[in-house]
Design a protein around this motif. Structure first.
Motif, PDB file in Angstrom:
ATOM      1  N   LEU A  44      15.443  17.113   5.867  1.00  0.00           N
ATOM      2  CA  LEU A  44      15.010  16.108   4.895  1.00  0.00           C
ATOM      3  C   LEU A  44      13.640  16.500   4.356  1.00  0.00           C
ATOM      4  CD1 LEU A  44      15.491  13.238   3.610  1.00  0.00           C
ATOM      5  CD2 LEU A  44      14.255  12.312   5.571  1.00  0.00           C
ATOM      6  N   VAL A  45      13.510  16.471   3.036  1.00  0.00           N
ATOM      7  CA  VAL A  45      12.247  16.873   2.403  1.00  0.00           C
ATOM      8  C   VAL A  45      11.820  15.817   1.388  1.00  0.00           C
ATOM      9  CG1 VAL A  45      11.176  18.554   0.831  1.00  0.00           C
ATOM     10  CG2 VAL A  45      12.559  19.347   2.762  1.00  0.00           C
ATOM     11  N   PHE A  46      10.551  15.510   1.399  1.00  0.00           N
ATOM     12  CA  PHE A  46       9.962  14.632   0.406  1.00  0.00           C
ATOM     13  C   PHE A  46       9.327  15.524  -0.659  1.00  0.00           C
ATOM     14  CE2 PHE A  46       6.171  12.106  -0.948  1.00  0.00           C
ATOM     15  CZ  PHE A  46       6.877  11.158  -1.654  1.00  0.00           C
ATOM     16  N   ALA A  47       9.795  15.398  -1.898  1.00  0.00           N
ATOM     17  CA  ALA A  47       9.320  16.294  -2.949  1.00  0.00           C
ATOM     18  C   ALA A  47       8.762  15.517  -4.133  1.00  0.00           C
ATOM     19  CB  ALA A  47      10.463  17.192  -3.432  1.00  0.00           C
ATOM     20  N   THR A  48       7.711  16.015  -4.737  1.00  0.00           N
ATOM     21  CA  THR A  48       7.186  15.457  -5.980  1.00  0.00           C
ATOM     22  C   THR A  48       7.234  16.536  -7.050  1.00  0.00           C
ATOM     23  OG1 THR A  48       5.765  13.871  -4.856  1.00  0.00           O
ATOM     24  CG2 THR A  48       5.166  14.441  -7.104  1.00  0.00           C
ATOM     25  N   LEU A  49       7.954  16.228  -8.134  1.00  0.00           N
ATOM     26  CA  LEU A  49       8.059  17.152  -9.269  1.00  0.00           C
ATOM     27  C   LEU A  49       7.269  16.572 -10.434  1.00  0.00           C
ATOM     28  CD1 LEU A  49      10.572  17.871  -7.467  1.00  0.00           C
ATOM     29  CD2 LEU A  49      11.653  18.653  -9.556  1.00  0.00           C
ATOM     30  N   THR A  50       6.318  17.315 -10.928  1.00  0.00           N
ATOM     31  CA  THR A  50       5.448  16.794 -11.986  1.00  0.00           C
ATOM     32  C   THR A  50       5.855  17.368 -13.351  1.00  0.00           C
ATOM     33  OG1 THR A  50       3.896  18.602 -11.672  1.00  0.00           O
ATOM     34  CG2 THR A  50       3.486  16.600 -10.412  1.00  0.00           C
TER      35      THR A  50
END
Ligand SMILES: [Zn+2]
Ligand SMILES: [Zn+2]
Ligand SMILES: [Zn+2]
Length: 463
Positions: free
Chosen positions: A116-122
């Motif tokens: 499980l990965v928490f990702a932020t794409l800007t």
């Protein structure tokens, strides 16, 4: 709380009238029951019960104050209804947490062992904007000059040496609005859902590559599940926060049948985000290549040793964004009409974004954009998920709706003359309107909400 003498005379009159009515306590009870919602829906109707004896009993809103029952508006926007948006964030958290930690809403606890990965794409940059930044010694200057100070082609500074406060209205606004790429900015918001879709495909491909499988073989052994929330940055561009998880392809939340860990997944996400491209047509016939920004964040989520991002943290963090919206830019939550366009009370940057979106909407490749101008061109869902991430918001709402209907029915029963076991026979409701009847009622509801908040806080402090 606003002192009563600061209200207009008519509002004071309305407050006094309401408070003096014999059914005031019942009215106040209804306001509390709908969570001090800012714009409750007023319903009129009746519920009929049949007792085992065959006797029919009826609850009707005819006996209620103003002959209505108040129910929540359910708006997710904090600026529209603080109470309902708080409830919405709670629902989101349930959904996110179930998918991250399991043990609830039909998701097994073993889900914790899945990568499980928490990702932020800007979004990428469309031109320098005023910003807050920090360095090791604390808050730092906005955009210090590098080398010799240089003016832009419009004769304006390309630097800013201010240390902006968090509430500085210049934050998010371009250093030079004539240098800023407004069409590119709107094109990004408009096409962001498609860019996200391509990203999810690219993640699968990258994972297949990492594990040495063909795409088809990978698909038979592993599914990429996710939930994502779109957030508007100050400059008015969307970016995505997502929880991305690997499962087996079946419906029962089994672990993926390949040997990958969360670090592999994070690597695949970084590769996919860096490489995904979408070429779109601009009104002048040129092609614009859209991509995600370089600021990409991936964190593996795990419930192991302390100091790591836990499922609970990740769920809370994403849920927080679910209640934010474009309304923070002063555009409201309705479509903008051509008549309203010249009278928007917004800053210069938002004004130019709106105008650019309106102009682009004339072009064939941007058909429909004018309906989304109030969202600065973003037409996607603020929160969405892949089919098997966890339960749905609808299911959570359904549980609560059922709970409320039970409550309403129980409440109706209290008012009935008999305690016998009854069966709900008929329930008929009609819409009577939205919001409180007078400004006085609104003022009373708001002050009751403030008191309720203080009491909750006092209870927390005492605990
Ligand atoms: Zn509400
Ligand atoms: Zn600045
Ligand atoms: Zn310029």
């Amino acid at each position: 709380m606003t002192p009563i003498n600061s209200f207009p005379a008519q509002t004071v009159e309305e407050i006094v009238t309401r408070a003096g009515r014999p059914d005031f306590d019942r009215w106040a009870e209804q306001v509390a029951r709908c969570g001090h919602c800012s714009h409750p829906v007023r319903l009129r109707g009746r519920v009929q019960h049949r007792a085992v004896t065959g006797q029919r009993m009826t609850y009707s809103t005819d006996g209620e104050p103003d002959r209505v029952l108040l129910i929540r508006c359910g708006n997710r926007r904090a600026a529209v209804c603080p109470s309902c948006s708080y409830e919405y964030a709670g629902d989101m958290w349930q959904l996110l947490y179930a998918g991250a930690a399991g043990g609830r809403k039909g998701v097994p606890e073993s889900i914790r062992s899945h990568p499980l990965v928490f990702a932020t794409l800007t979004a990428p940059g469309f031109g320098p904007v005023h910003t807050t930044r920090g360095d090791r010694s604390g808050p730092a200057r906005c955009r210090p000059t590098k080398g010799k100070p240089r003016l832009c082609q419009h004769g304006r500074p390309t630097w800013c040496t201010t240390i902006h406060d968090e509430d500085d209205s210049r934050l998010g606004q371009p250093i030079c609005s004539d240098c800023y790429d407004y069409p590119g900015h709107i094109a990004f918001n408009w096409h962001a859902p498609e860019l996200w879709r391509r990203f999810t495909i690219a993640v699968r491909r990258a994972l297949a590559h990492i594990t040495g499988l063909t795409a088809a073989e990978f698909g038979r052994r592993c599914r990429v599940s996710f939930v994502k929330v779109a957030e508007f940055q100050r400059r008015g561009v969307v970016h995505f926060h997502a929880l991305i998880r690997l499962d087996a392809p079946d419906e029962d939340y089994q672990p993926p049948q390949i040997s990958v860990d969360a670090a592999d997944l994070a690597r695949a996400i970084r590769q996919a985000a860096a490489h995904v491209r979408l070429t779109v047509e601009m009104p002048d016939g040129s092609g614009l290549v859209l991509r995600f920004g370089d600021q990409l964040d991936t964190q593996t989520v795990n419930s192991g040793p302390t100091g790591q991002l836990t499922p609970e943290h990740a769920a809370r963090y994403i849920a927080k964004y679910a209640t934010k919206s474009a309304e923070d830019f002063g555009l409201g939550d309705r479509r903008i009409t051509p008549e309203a366009l010249p009278h928007l009370d917004v800053n210069d940057h938002v004004n130019r974004l709106v105008r650019t979106a309106w102009q682009l909407g004339e072009h064939g490749a941007y058909e429909g954009l004018r309906r989304w101008v109030h969202m600065i061109g973003f037409r996607g869902h603020f929160a969405s998920k892949s089919r098997r991430y966890s339960t749905t918001l609808g299911a959570i709402r359904g549980e609560r709706r059922a709970y409320r209907q039970r409550q309403a029915a129980e409440h109706a029963r209290e008012l009935l003359p008999d305690e016998q076991d009854t069966t709900l026979v008929v329930s008929r409701w009609e819409f009577a309107g939205v919001g409180y009847l007078t400004n006085g009622d609104t003022a009373l509801a708001l002050s009751a909400a403030a008191r309720a908040r203080e009491q909750r806080q006092a209870a927390r402090d005492a605990a």
